[in-house]
Motif scaffolding. Structure first.
Motif, PDB file in Angstrom:
ATOM      1  N   ALA A   1      39.148  27.890  18.630  1.00  0.00           N
ATOM      2  CA  ALA A   1      38.476  28.132  19.901  1.00  0.00           C
ATOM      3  C   ALA A   1      37.285  29.055  19.689  1.00  0.00           C
ATOM      4  CB  ALA A   1      39.457  28.757  20.902  1.00  0.00           C
ATOM      5  N   PRO A   2      36.379  29.142  20.657  1.00  0.00           N
ATOM      6  CA  PRO A   2      35.267  30.101  20.557  1.00  0.00           C
ATOM      7  C   PRO A   2      35.779  31.533  20.517  1.00  0.00           C
ATOM      8  CG  PRO A   2      34.838  28.463  22.269  1.00  0.00           C
ATOM      9  CD  PRO A   2      36.266  28.292  21.856  1.00  0.00           C
ATOM     10  N   ALA A   3      34.947  32.420  19.985  1.00  0.00           N
ATOM     11  CA  ALA A   3      35.341  33.822  19.813  1.00  0.00           C
ATOM     12  C   ALA A   3      35.736  34.466  21.134  1.00  0.00           C
ATOM     13  CB  ALA A   3      34.212  34.606  19.158  1.00  0.00           C
ATOM     14  N   ARG A   4      35.042  34.121  22.233  1.00  0.00           N
ATOM     15  CA  ARG A   4      35.366  34.752  23.518  1.00  0.00           C
ATOM     16  C   ARG A   4      36.793  34.424  23.952  1.00  0.00           C
ATOM     17  NH1 ARG A   4      31.821  30.567  24.837  1.00  0.00           N
ATOM     18  NH2 ARG A   4      30.059  32.012  24.619  1.00  0.00           N
ATOM     19  N   GLU A   5      37.239  33.204  23.644  1.00  0.00           N
ATOM     20  CA  GLU A   5      38.606  32.823  24.006  1.00  0.00           C
ATOM     21  C   GLU A   5      39.621  33.481  23.073  1.00  0.00           C
ATOM     22  OE1 GLU A   5      39.039  28.599  24.358  1.00  0.00           O
ATOM     23  OE2 GLU A   5      37.160  28.382  25.480  1.00  0.00           O
ATOM     24  N   ILE A   6      39.281  33.591  21.804  1.00  0.00           N
ATOM     25  CA  ILE A   6      40.170  34.260  20.854  1.00  0.00           C
ATOM     26  C   ILE A   6      40.358  35.717  21.254  1.00  0.00           C
ATOM     27  CG2 ILE A   6      40.465  34.974  18.449  1.00  0.00           C
ATOM     28  CD1 ILE A   6      38.874  32.466  17.642  1.00  0.00           C
ATOM     29  N   ALA A   7      39.273  36.388  21.625  1.00  0.00           N
ATOM     30  CA  ALA A   7      39.364  37.790  22.044  1.00  0.00           C
ATOM     31  C   ALA A   7      40.281  37.924  23.255  1.00  0.00           C
ATOM     32  CB  ALA A   7      37.976  38.332  22.361  1.00  0.00           C
ATOM     33  N   GLU A   8      40.177  37.013  24.193  1.00  0.00           N
ATOM     34  CA  GLU A   8      41.047  37.052  25.370  1.00  0.00           C
ATOM     35  C   GLU A   8      42.499  36.818  24.978  1.00  0.00           C
ATOM     36  OE1 GLU A   8      39.261  34.120  27.817  1.00  0.00           O
ATOM     37  OE2 GLU A   8      37.649  35.449  28.531  1.00  0.00           O
ATOM     38  N   ASP A   9      42.739  35.894  24.046  1.00  0.00           N
ATOM     39  CA  ASP A   9      44.105  35.609  23.594  1.00  0.00           C
ATOM     40  C   ASP A   9      44.738  36.812  22.901  1.00  0.00           C
ATOM     41  OD1 ASP A   9      44.050  33.019  24.583  1.00  0.00           O
ATOM     42  OD2 ASP A   9      43.425  32.126  22.676  1.00  0.00           O
ATOM     43  N   LEU A  10      43.931  37.581  22.161  1.00  0.00           N
ATOM     44  CA  LEU A  10      44.448  38.753  21.464  1.00  0.00           C
ATOM     45  C   LEU A  10      44.594  39.951  22.395  1.00  0.00           C
ATOM     46  CD1 LEU A  10      42.440  38.618  18.093  1.00  0.00           C
ATOM     47  CD2 LEU A  10      44.741  37.760  18.547  1.00  0.00           C
ATOM     48  N   LEU A  11      43.593  40.173  23.239  1.00  0.00           N
ATOM     49  CA  LEU A  11      43.596  41.354  24.099  1.00  0.00           C
ATOM     50  C   LEU A  11      44.600  41.256  25.233  1.00  0.00           C
ATOM     51  CD1 LEU A  11      39.940  42.585  24.710  1.00  0.00           C
ATOM     52  CD2 LEU A  11      41.819  43.838  23.670  1.00  0.00           C
TER      53      LEU A  11
ATOM     54  N   ILE B   1      35.331  42.411  27.544  1.00  0.00           N
ATOM     55  CA  ILE B   1      36.567  42.198  28.300  1.00  0.00           C
ATOM     56  C   ILE B   1      37.106  43.520  28.828  1.00  0.00           C
ATOM     57  CG2 ILE B   1      38.968  41.447  28.097  1.00  0.00           C
ATOM     58  CD1 ILE B   1      37.938  39.388  25.993  1.00  0.00           C
ATOM     59  N   LEU B   2      37.095  44.555  27.981  1.00  0.00           N
ATOM     60  CA  LEU B   2      37.605  45.854  28.420  1.00  0.00           C
ATOM     61  C   LEU B   2      36.726  46.445  29.511  1.00  0.00           C
ATOM     62  CD1 LEU B   2      38.651  47.397  24.989  1.00  0.00           C
ATOM     63  CD2 LEU B   2      40.172  46.540  26.779  1.00  0.00           C
ATOM     64  N   ALA B   3      35.411  46.317  29.374  1.00  0.00           N
ATOM     65  CA  ALA B   3      34.511  46.851  30.399  1.00  0.00           C
ATOM     66  C   ALA B   3      34.756  46.169  31.741  1.00  0.00           C
ATOM     67  CB  ALA B   3      33.057  46.677  29.964  1.00  0.00           C
ATOM     68  N   ALA B   4      34.979  44.859  31.711  1.00  0.00           N
ATOM     69  CA  ALA B   4      35.240  44.134  32.955  1.00  0.00           C
ATOM     70  C   ALA B   4      36.542  44.596  33.602  1.00  0.00           C
ATOM     71  CB  ALA B   4      35.290  42.631  32.678  1.00  0.00           C
ATOM     72  N   ALA B   5      37.481  45.065  32.776  1.00  0.00           N
ATOM     73  CA  ALA B   5      38.761  45.563  33.288  1.00  0.00           C
ATOM     74  C   ALA B   5      38.708  47.031  33.656  1.00  0.00           C
ATOM     75  CB  ALA B   5      39.860  45.324  32.252  1.00  0.00           C
ATOM     76  N   GLY B   6      37.541  47.663  33.484  1.00  0.00           N
ATOM     77  CA  GLY B   6      37.392  49.070  33.824  1.00  0.00           C
ATOM     78  C   GLY B   6      37.972  50.014  32.795  1.00  0.00           C
ATOM     79  N   VAL B   7      38.151  49.545  31.540  1.00  0.00           N
ATOM     80  CA  VAL B   7      38.686  50.363  30.457  1.00  0.00           C
ATOM     81  C   VAL B   7      37.540  50.782  29.548  1.00  0.00           C
ATOM     82  CG1 VAL B   7      40.235  50.433  28.469  1.00  0.00           C
ATOM     83  CG2 VAL B   7      40.932  49.214  30.547  1.00  0.00           C
ATOM     84  N   THR B   8      37.418  52.079  29.300  1.00  0.00           N
ATOM     85  CA  THR B   8      36.342  52.630  28.480  1.00  0.00           C
ATOM     86  C   THR B   8      36.777  52.721  27.022  1.00  0.00           C
ATOM     87  OG1 THR B   8      35.525  53.955  30.326  1.00  0.00           O
ATOM     88  CG2 THR B   8      34.857  54.637  28.108  1.00  0.00           C
ATOM     89  N   VAL B   9      35.919  52.324  26.107  1.00  0.00           N
ATOM     90  CA  VAL B   9      36.168  52.514  24.679  1.00  0.00           C
ATOM     91  C   VAL B   9      35.614  53.878  24.283  1.00  0.00           C
ATOM     92  CG1 VAL B   9      35.787  51.665  22.347  1.00  0.00           C
ATOM     93  CG2 VAL B   9      36.095  50.039  24.231  1.00  0.00           C
TER      94      VAL B   9
END
Length: 334
Positions: free
Chosen positions: A231-241, A281-289
């Motif tokens: 899958a594209p990287a954006r979907e992989i990141a969502e699957d992992l996160l 993805i984290l920024a959209a969820a309001g989580v700060t790195v």
């Protein structure tokens, strides 16, 4: 199999000899026991940190020996736990009188051998030893190598943070409590695009089709949650996160230390691309790195793929993260 080897049976010892030659100013390498030690001997009056495991995950653990992290690393054969005699030798070599903390990944062989070594060290009034077991992998509850979750990326973050606390002079009990806190607040999940090849085996550990990937793999190539289409990287990141965030119960307004880790065969170009997706993805969820790491920190030989680790952050953990560290694998503030 194409690898830069002489004899597969000698790969660990010869690699350790290379570490000794590359870092004579900061490391002492015991080739007989396959140990990587801080140069200069024990630090008197301070807690010492000992970790280890099978080789093939470099820079973990030998690359994290030095000021601000580990005092010793025990190097097993490739993907094989170090034996009790190795761990005992490391524990005795670094004991400065304030106790020794064993940092153990949750794999059956590692736990058994570190427990035996701790018992041996305690016999006859020897070193005071405490142990923390990392078990941060959300992909599977039990696997072929574990009862419970596997210990993976959080191990690196724990070694850095608790290493800083030990440098400050915290007691063994305080270092253990901090290590347990870090483990409890961190979660990881990984994926693979290809297998790796153990030198002694001479063939890939598993096979993946050109259009397949494995979600939730372990750091030895053991199976994960599912084999799915690429899958594209954006979907992989969502699957992992997704599973990591859910398991931590992260809420809007919280902050994390985030690591996007390469499994050994993925270029930095792709890892930074993956970090961009994780950050989005984290920024959209309001989580700060609050802090991040991107690169190869806990690998699986030449496996292509990555893992994502999130550690719920607070002021204490960020301060300890920022403290100086000087090892072959991590270095800042010095």
């Amino acid at each position: 199999m194409k690898k830069l080897l002489n004899d597969p049976a000698d790969v660990v010892v010869e690699a350790l000899a290379g570490m000794a030659a590359a870092h004579p100013d900061r490391l002492d390498v015991d080739l007989e026991h396959k140990l990587v030690l801080r140069a200069g001997g024990p630090v008197q009056g301070k807690v010492a940190l000992v970790s280890g495991g099978g080789s093939g995950h470099e820079p973990m653990h030998g690359g994290y020996v030095g000021t601000g992290m580990l005092h010793a690393a025990c190097c097993g054969e490739v993907f094989t736990s170090p034996v009790p005699d190795q761990i005992l030798a490391a524990t005795q070599a670094v004991d400065g009188g304030a106790g020794v903390l064993h940092i153990v990944k949750n794999y059956t062989g590692d736990i058994m051998n570190f427990e035996m070594a701790a018992e041996m060290a305690a016999e006859g009034g020897g070193a005071q030893v405490a142990s923390v077991v990392t078990d941060d992998d959300v992909a599977v509850q039990d696997s072929a190598y574990t009862t419970g979750r596997r210990g993976v990326g959080v191990t690196v973050l724990l070694e850095k943070i608790v290493g800083a606390a030990a440098e400050e002079g915290r007691s063994l009990e305080e270092c253990l409590a901090l290590a347990q806190k870090v483990n409890g607040q961190g979660r990881s999940m990984g994926m693979a695009l290809t297998s790796c090849t153990v030198p002694a085996a001479g063939k890939p550990t598993f096979e993946l089709g050109e259009d397949e990937m494995e979600l939730g793999i372990g750091i030895h190539g053991e199976a994960g949650r599912a084999r799915v289409p690429l899958a594209p990287a954006r979907e992989i990141a969502e699957d992992l996160l997704g599973p990591v965030v859910a398991d931590l119960g992260l809420a809007r307004g919280e902050s994390v230390i985030a690591m996007v880790n390469g499994m050994g065969g993925t270029p930095l170009l792709e890892l930074y691309l993956m970090y961009n997706e994780v950050h989005r993805i984290l920024a959209a969820a309001g989580v700060t790195v609050a802090r991040n790491l991107v690169g190869n920190y806990i690998t699986s030989l030449e496996m292509a793929g990555c893992s994502v680790t999130l550690l719920r952050a607070d002021d204490e953990l960020v301060r300890l993260w920022d403290a100086p560290v000087d090892t072959p694998g991590l270095r800042w503030g010095v």
